[in-house]
Write a protein that holds these residues in place. Sequence first.
Motif, PDB file in Angstrom:
ATOM      1  N   GLU A  28     -13.889   3.377  -2.514  1.00 32.30           N
ATOM      2  CA  GLU A  28     -13.698   3.280  -1.061  1.00 32.30           C
ATOM      3  C   GLU A  28     -12.316   3.774  -0.706  1.00 32.30           C
ATOM      4  N   PHE A  29     -12.199   4.556   0.336  1.00 33.84           N
ATOM      5  CA  PHE A  29     -10.868   4.910   0.839  1.00 33.84           C
ATOM      6  C   PHE A  29     -10.588   4.044   2.053  1.00 33.84           C
ATOM      7  N   THR A  30      -9.696   3.065   1.871  1.00 32.67           N
ATOM      8  CA  THR A  30      -9.357   2.193   2.999  1.00 32.67           C
ATOM      9  C   THR A  30      -7.851   2.021   3.086  1.00 32.67           C
ATOM     10  N   THR A  31      -7.399   1.625   4.235  1.00 33.24           N
ATOM     11  CA  THR A  31      -5.964   1.352   4.396  1.00 33.24           C
ATOM     12  C   THR A  31      -5.772  -0.109   4.771  1.00 33.24           C
ATOM     13  N   ILE A  32      -4.578  -0.614   4.449  1.00 35.48           N
ATOM     14  CA  ILE A  32      -4.249  -1.967   4.883  1.00 35.48           C
ATOM     15  C   ILE A  32      -2.912  -1.910   5.619  1.00 35.48           C
ATOM     16  N   ARG A  33      -2.689  -2.847   6.494  1.00 39.42           N
ATOM     17  CA  ARG A  33      -1.416  -2.864   7.230  1.00 39.42           C
ATOM     18  C   ARG A  33      -0.606  -4.093   6.860  1.00 39.42           C
ATOM     19  N   CYS A  34       0.597  -3.860   6.374  1.00 36.41           N
ATOM     20  CA  CYS A  34       1.489  -4.973   6.036  1.00 36.41           C
ATOM     21  C   CYS A  34       2.392  -5.235   7.228  1.00 36.41           C
ATOM     22  N   ARG A  35       2.332  -6.475   7.726  1.00 38.45           N
ATOM     23  CA  ARG A  35       3.162  -6.836   8.871  1.00 38.45           C
ATOM     24  C   ARG A  35       4.261  -7.809   8.484  1.00 38.45           C
ATOM     25  N   THR A  36       4.184  -8.324   7.250  1.00 40.10           N
ATOM     26  CA  THR A  36       5.223  -9.245   6.792  1.00 40.10           C
ATOM     27  C   THR A  36       5.674  -8.832   5.386  1.00 40.10           C
ATOM     28  N   VAL A  37       6.840  -9.319   5.011  1.00 39.37           N
ATOM     29  CA  VAL A  37       7.376  -9.046   3.678  1.00 39.37           C
ATOM     30  C   VAL A  37       6.450  -9.634   2.622  1.00 39.37           C
ATOM     31  N   GLU A  38       5.888 -10.809   2.929  1.00 37.54           N
ATOM     32  CA  GLU A  38       5.007 -11.485   1.974  1.00 37.54           C
ATOM     33  C   GLU A  38       3.753 -10.642   1.703  1.00 37.54           C
ATOM     34  N   GLN A  39       3.212 -10.047   2.764  1.00 38.79           N
ATOM     35  CA  GLN A  39       2.030  -9.178   2.573  1.00 38.79           C
ATOM     36  C   GLN A  39       2.390  -7.972   1.706  1.00 38.79           C
ATOM     37  N   LEU A  40       3.571  -7.434   1.932  1.00 39.82           N
ATOM     38  CA  LEU A  40       3.971  -6.269   1.146  1.00 39.82           C
ATOM     39  C   LEU A  40       4.215  -6.657  -0.309  1.00 39.82           C
ATOM     40  N   TYR A  41       4.873  -7.800  -0.524  1.00 40.09           N
ATOM     41  CA  TYR A  41       5.120  -8.285  -1.890  1.00 40.09           C
ATOM     42  C   TYR A  41       3.781  -8.364  -2.641  1.00 40.09           C
ATOM     43  N   ASN A  42       2.801  -8.942  -1.976  1.00 40.31           N
ATOM     44  CA  ASN A  42       1.482  -9.095  -2.582  1.00 40.31           C
ATOM     45  C   ASN A  42       0.821  -7.732  -2.852  1.00 40.31           C
ATOM     46  N   SER A  43       1.022  -6.805  -1.953  1.00 43.74           N
ATOM     47  CA  SER A  43       0.444  -5.457  -2.132  1.00 43.74           C
ATOM     48  C   SER A  43       1.086  -4.730  -3.315  1.00 43.74           C
ATOM     49  N   ILE A  44       2.369  -4.961  -3.523  1.00 39.96           N
ATOM     50  CA  ILE A  44       3.047  -4.326  -4.673  1.00 39.96           C
ATOM     51  C   ILE A  44       2.575  -4.997  -5.963  1.00 39.96           C
ATOM     52  N   LYS A  45       2.569  -6.304  -5.948  1.00 46.88           N
ATOM     53  CA  LYS A  45       2.209  -7.090  -7.132  1.00 46.88           C
ATOM     54  C   LYS A  45       0.770  -6.794  -7.600  1.00 46.88           C
ATOM     55  N   THR A  46      -0.130  -6.630  -6.639  1.00 48.34           N
ATOM     56  CA  THR A  46      -1.544  -6.431  -7.002  1.00 48.34           C
ATOM     57  C   THR A  46      -1.923  -4.947  -7.062  1.00 48.34           C
ATOM     58  N   LEU A  47      -0.916  -4.076  -6.920  1.00 45.57           N
ATOM     59  CA  LEU A  47      -1.105  -2.631  -7.084  1.00 45.57           C
ATOM     60  C   LEU A  47      -1.914  -1.946  -5.977  1.00 45.57           C
ATOM     61  N   ALA A  48      -1.887  -2.549  -4.778  1.00 42.70           N
ATOM     62  CA  ALA A  48      -2.449  -1.825  -3.630  1.00 42.70           C
ATOM     63  C   ALA A  48      -1.587  -0.592  -3.404  1.00 42.70           C
ATOM     64  N   VAL A  49      -0.284  -0.775  -3.568  1.00 45.48           N
ATOM     65  CA  VAL A  49       0.647   0.351  -3.613  1.00 45.48           C
ATOM     66  C   VAL A  49       1.315   0.296  -4.977  1.00 45.48           C
ATOM     67  N   ARG A  50       1.396   1.451  -5.643  1.00 44.88           N
ATOM     68  CA  ARG A  50       1.884   1.458  -7.020  1.00 44.88           C
ATOM     69  C   ARG A  50       2.451   2.835  -7.328  1.00 44.88           C
ATOM     70  N   GLY A  51       3.038   2.956  -8.536  1.00 44.32           N
ATOM     71  CA  GLY A  51       3.727   4.202  -8.874  1.00 44.32           C
ATOM     72  C   GLY A  51       5.182   4.026  -8.454  1.00 44.32           C
ATOM     73  N   ALA A  52       6.086   4.366  -9.368  1.00 40.55           N
ATOM     74  CA  ALA A  52       7.499   4.041  -9.157  1.00 40.55           C
ATOM     75  C   ALA A  52       8.057   4.508  -7.801  1.00 40.55           C
ATOM     76  N   PRO A  53       7.926   5.803  -7.449  1.00 43.99           N
ATOM     77  CA  PRO A  53       8.541   6.220  -6.180  1.00 43.99           C
ATOM     78  C   PRO A  53       7.902   5.533  -4.972  1.00 43.99           C
ATOM     79  N   ALA A  54       6.573   5.370  -4.991  1.00 46.24           N
ATOM     80  CA  ALA A  54       5.897   4.748  -3.840  1.00 46.24           C
ATOM     81  C   ALA A  54       6.326   3.295  -3.670  1.00 46.24           C
ATOM     82  N   ILE A  55       6.532   2.605  -4.788  1.00 44.16           N
ATOM     83  CA  ILE A  55       6.984   1.204  -4.703  1.00 44.16           C
ATOM     84  C   ILE A  55       8.363   1.149  -4.031  1.00 44.16           C
ATOM     85  N   GLY A  56       9.218   2.094  -4.421  1.00 48.41           N
ATOM     86  CA  GLY A  56      10.568   2.140  -3.840  1.00 48.41           C
ATOM     87  C   GLY A  56      10.522   2.392  -2.345  1.00 48.41           C
ATOM     88  N   VAL A  57       9.741   3.377  -1.932  1.00 43.18           N
ATOM     89  CA  VAL A  57       9.657   3.706  -0.499  1.00 43.18           C
ATOM     90  C   VAL A  57       9.055   2.524   0.274  1.00 43.18           C
TER      91      VAL A  57
END
Length: 348
Positions: A28-57
């Motif tokens: 599935e190609f879907t997007t999610i919207r992070c509105r809080t730091v906690e949501q983003l932390y969870n997205s990084i941790k669970t690899l919704a966003v991953r790969g070294a440069p993308a994590i940094g950005v």
Amino acid sequence: MKTFNTLQWIGDIDGCLELTDQRKLPAEFTTIRCRTVEQLYNSIKTLAVRGAPAIGVAAAFGVCLAAQETKKLKLTDALKLIEQKINYLASSRPTAVNLFWALERMKKKLNEVAEIDILQKCLLIEAQKIYDEDVEMCRKIGINGEKFILDNSAILTHCNAGALATAGIGTALAPMFEAQKNGKKFKVYADETRPLLQGARLTAWELKQASIDVTVICDNMAGALMKDKKINAIFVGADRIASNGDTANKIGTYSLSVLAKFHNIPFYIAAPSSTFDLQIQTGNDIPIEQRAADEVSNFMNFMSAPKGINVYNPAFDVTPAENITAIITEKGVIECPTKEKIKNLINH
Ligand code: MRU
């Protein structure tokens, strides 16, 4: 040409961060919207966003989300709160240095702000700059690495170091996109990349989208392919490169480098300068993330090992510099990397 956004900031200072949800691909190609730091932390941790440069950005934009919570605060309290959120984001994943690099840069910007009214705007401008620079670094890595892709050759890659792993067109895959643009013919073998299948799910998806000839293999098939002389070069990305060139990347990269050396196949690392950690001397100092046992024992939600079994699940390993033919960066190529050569190029 990139046909999707790995991540993008939506709106102005009160906006949010939109991510392509990489956990769902390729089904599935879907997007999610992070509105809080906690949501983003969870997205990084669970690899919704991953790969070294993308994590940094993504983390840079995370600081903008943190700043949204400071509207009613005095500047000193706002800075304190944002610093806390920065430390929280920094604890999401330990290996990719781009995360710490981007957060450090945002922290520096934070300390330059003298008035609360301009805080959010200043941080958003800096995060967007980090994003734009990443796009440009990828483009240049593509150009600098293209010459290592020979016409009618076969390339092996591991994990995903493509557009999904960056704001731009990727690192290890960037020379492939450039070679395709220049009319070169080549094929790519994508290691499946157990346990989370970034190669099969993401690299194969990306290359197929781009109409590049790609074949998925299980990780344990790479050696046989090399022995049969079916691989001409190996291109992988990096999560952290130490001063001496030792490179952390997805678990399995080290084994590939040993196989490449044995079979006399060039082994290339492609990474932006934000992936170098010149504060550490060797790969021994790189913290390696250990991930949950069920990624291995309950693979893709299927009971793939006995319940309660012991599992070893490091997410990364370190390839010694001596196994690396060259490191391709946006600033140029470092052949047979040494401390001296790295220092000269990266600090230039
Ligand atoms: O655990 P992941 O999927 O974040 O691991 C990613 C990798 O190991 C990539 O090869 C690396 O980050 C380079 S991405 C340009």
